[in-house]
Design an enzyme around this catalytic site. Structure first.
Site, short mmCIF file in Angstrom:
data_model
loop_
_atom_site.label_atom_id
_atom_site.label_comp_id
_atom_site.label_asym_id
_atom_site.label_seq_id
_atom_site.Cartn_x
_atom_site.Cartn_y
_atom_site.Cartn_z
N HIS A 58 -3.22 9.20 7.29
CA HIS A 58 -4.65 9.50 7.48
C HIS A 58 -4.80 9.98 8.92
O HIS A 58 -4.88 9.16 9.83
CB HIS A 58 -5.50 8.25 7.27
CG HIS A 58 -5.38 7.64 5.90
ND1 HIS A 58 -6.30 7.87 4.91
CD2 HIS A 58 -4.46 6.81 5.36
CE1 HIS A 58 -5.95 7.21 3.81
NE2 HIS A 58 -4.83 6.55 4.06
N ARG A 60 -7.28 11.74 10.05
CA ARG A 60 -8.69 11.55 10.44
C ARG A 60 -9.45 12.80 10.84
O ARG A 60 -10.57 12.71 11.36
CB ARG A 60 -8.80 10.54 11.60
CG ARG A 60 -8.13 9.20 11.38
CD ARG A 60 -8.72 8.46 10.24
NE ARG A 60 -8.32 7.06 10.18
CZ ARG A 60 -8.36 6.34 9.06
NH1 ARG A 60 -8.76 6.89 7.93
NH2 ARG A 60 -8.00 5.08 9.07
N HIS A 176 -4.18 5.16 -5.48
CA HIS A 176 -4.45 3.86 -4.83
C HIS A 176 -4.89 2.95 -5.96
O HIS A 176 -6.01 3.07 -6.48
CB HIS A 176 -5.55 4.00 -3.77
CG HIS A 176 -5.84 2.71 -3.06
ND1 HIS A 176 -5.77 2.58 -1.70
CD2 HIS A 176 -6.20 1.49 -3.52
CE1 HIS A 176 -6.08 1.33 -1.33
NE2 HIS A 176 -6.34 0.65 -2.45
N HIS A 226 1.70 2.57 -2.06
CA HIS A 226 1.74 1.22 -1.47
C HIS A 226 1.67 0.08 -2.48
O HIS A 226 0.75 -0.73 -2.45
CB HIS A 226 0.65 1.05 -0.40
CG HIS A 226 -0.71 1.63 -0.72
ND1 HIS A 226 -1.36 1.37 -1.90
CD2 HIS A 226 -1.53 2.44 0.00
CE1 HIS A 226 -2.53 2.00 -1.89
NE2 HIS A 226 -2.64 2.66 -0.75
N ASP A 298 1.27 4.98 5.19
CA ASP A 298 -0.18 4.74 5.07
C ASP A 298 -0.78 4.57 6.47
O ASP A 298 -1.59 3.68 6.72
CB ASP A 298 -0.50 3.54 4.18
CG ASP A 298 -1.99 3.48 3.82
OD1 ASP A 298 -2.73 4.42 4.15
OD2 ASP A 298 -2.42 2.47 3.20
N HIS A 302 -7.46 2.91 13.26
CA HIS A 302 -8.83 2.68 13.73
C HIS A 302 -8.69 2.24 15.18
O HIS A 302 -7.67 1.65 15.55
CB HIS A 302 -9.52 1.59 12.91
CG HIS A 302 -9.58 1.89 11.44
ND1 HIS A 302 -10.48 2.77 10.89
CD2 HIS A 302 -8.81 1.45 10.41
CE1 HIS A 302 -10.29 2.84 9.58
NE2 HIS A 302 -9.28 2.06 9.26
C1 NCD Z 1 -7.30 3.53 4.61
C2 NCD Z 1 -8.03 4.21 5.73
O1 NCD Z 1 -8.35 3.57 6.72
O2 NCD Z 1 -8.27 5.42 5.62
N1 NCD Z 1 -7.17 2.13 4.84
C3 NCD Z 1 -6.28 1.28 4.31
O3 NCD Z 1 -6.48 0.08 4.41
N2 NCD Z 1 -5.19 1.71 3.69
C4 NCD Z 1 -8.04 3.79 3.36
C5 NCD Z 1 -7.14 3.59 2.21
O4 NCD Z 1 -6.32 4.48 1.97
O5 NCD Z 1 -7.24 2.55 1.55
ZN ZN Z 2 -3.95 5.36 2.53
#
Ligand code: NCD
Ligand code: ZN
Length: 435
Positions: A58, A60, A176, A226, A298, A302
């Site tokens: 991700h 972002r 997912h 995952h 994954d 943040h």
């Molecule tokens: C992912 C995210 O922050 O984009 N977070 C996570 O816990 N894996 C969202 C997701 O893919 O579930």
């Molecule tokens: Zn993810």
């Protein structure tokens, strides 16, 4: 040859001393001896491996670039030995339409240091119209349970989507798998990792995987992202067939009772949740025995401030693109995983699933290589990583970082230093995108 790389390389399932001749970004010739190229690299103590492919990040962008962007994300990936990433659709706007996908491709082309592909998110709004956008994405992503900024597809629509997707059956469908109804039943106020596991129990994951298994057609190419519970593994052992399975490093290394916790619980809050020791042990067993197909990070960054709040409100997600290959190279150095397994999990299978000319050191393939000094074991420190979020849950753990990462023959990292260029990364073309 443009470039000749000489040293001990992982070729045809063993380490051999060879010269790898590279022309126009491809491996042109592998031989015991090759004439000098325009540029020459010789490694004596290191080993040369295929670079990794991370099919689950991700980054972002657009929308949340204070957390990460295509530059910081791909730089981090390169330092972690990754030559190619596939970016998830839960950005702002989400990549659920043709325009959003094309816009993201343009952004990434300008900013990426390594190669990239993109997912289209499948939702209740767009699953009937995938003809409009399917040819522009590399693969599809479906969230069956709610999570951070995520899009959702109700399971009632899954069968119809799978039917529509048959038309684009060369494109993988990543899932997912957490059942939304099941999650709703278990919802509680959460104060810590134990609560988070109570709120998202393994039965919800297994149920969702069962739904996928029941709805899919023979033509669909399904990947369960995952996988995190022993129960899901048990079910998949019976039913797997041609479904591929990914696991993350956090589900392999951490359970709810993390031994060396360096941060508050909220930093380890992730979906699917961290589970019990038995689950991690089962995952590790099935990673090393070859049942699991893919290691995926994954990488879901943040910021420290966003994570450092009360548990219930903290967002889900853990960063990991830079530490995945290095942590497992350390495992290899300790004989906890074979080189064959590791390369299969991080390069060969991801390449096969995504249909890439990458992932193996072999004539005709892209020259995506890493160089690894197995003696150079380092402790992971957030300050040495390249994420925007500036933290890692793996602080203090041992890892082996590559000294070089080459993408299509060009060093992006050289002697542990970034030498690559912004915008070098290429978009992975999809089969029918050119029309
Ligand atoms: C992912 C995210 O922050 O984009 N977070 C996570 O816990 N894996 C969202 C997701 O893919 O579930
Ligand atoms: Zn993810």
């Amino acid at each position: 040859m443009n470039i000749v790389v000489e040293g001990k390389a992982y070729i045809r399932n063993k380490i051999e001393h060879v010269c790898i001749g590279i022309e126009d970004g491809k491996i042109a010739k592998i031989a015991k001896i090759l004439p000098k190229g325009e540029e020459n690299y010789k490694f004596s103590r290191e080993i040369i491996l295929p670079a990794g492919i991370d099919i689950h990040v991700h980054f972002r962008e657009p929308g949340f670039t204070h957390k990460e962007d295509f530059s910081t994300g791909t730089i981090s990936a390169a330092f972690g030995g990754i030559c190619c990433i596939f970016d998830m659709p839960n950005t702002k706007p989400p990549t659920t339409t043709k325009n959003a996908i094309l816009d993201k491709i343009e952004i990434a082309k300008r900013k990426a240091y390594i190669d990239f592909g993109l997912y289209a998110g499948i939702t209740d709004e767009n699953f009937e119209n995938i003809r409009d956008f399917a040819k522009y994405c590399n693969a599809f992503k479906i969230y069956l349970g709610s999570t951070t900024n995520a899009l959702q597809l109700r399971k009632e629509n899954l069968k119809d989507f799978f039917k529509n997707a048959e038309e684009f059956s060369d494109k993988p469908i990543m899932i997912h798998a957490e059942d939304e109804e099941c999650l709703n039943k278990h919802r509680i106020v959460e104060n810590n990792l134990i609560d988070h596991l109570r709120a998202r129990p393994d039965v919800c994951e297994k149920k969702s995987i069962q739904t996928v298994h029941n709805c899919k057609s023979k033509k669909n190419r399904i990947h369960i992202c995952h996988v995190s519970s022993a129960d899901s593994i048990e079910f998949l052992k019976e039913a797997k067939g041609d479904i591929s399975i990914g696991v993350t490093l956090h589900h392999l290394l951490f359970s709810i009772n993390i031994k060396r916790k360096t941060l508050p619980d909220s930093f380890y809050k992730v979906n699917p949740p961290l589970r019990k020791k038995f689950d991690t042990e089962t995952l590790i067993e099935h990673l090393t025995n070859g049942f699991i197909d893919v290691l995926e990070s994954d990488h879901a960054p943040h910021t420290y401030e966003e994570k450092n709040i009360n548990f219930d409100e903290a967002p889900n997600g853990i960063p990991g693109v830079e530490t995945m290959y290095p942590l497992f190279l350390f495992w290899f150095s300790k004989n906890l995983i074979s080189l064959g397994q590791l390369v299969s999990l991080i390069s060969e299978k991801p390449a096969r699933i995504m249909g890439l000319e990458k992932g193996v050191i072999s004539e005709g393939k892209d020259a995506d290589l890493i160089v690894v000094d197995l003696k150079n074991i380092q402790k992971i420190k957030a300050e040495n990583l390249h994420y925007k979020c500036e933290w890692t849950p793996y602080e203090g753990m041992q890892a082996i970082f590559p000294s070089y990462t080459l993408v299509r023959g060009t060093p992006i990292v050289e002697e542990y230093i970034l030498v690559g260029e912004k915008g070098y990364g290429e978009h992975i073309k999809t089969v029918n995108e050119e029309e």
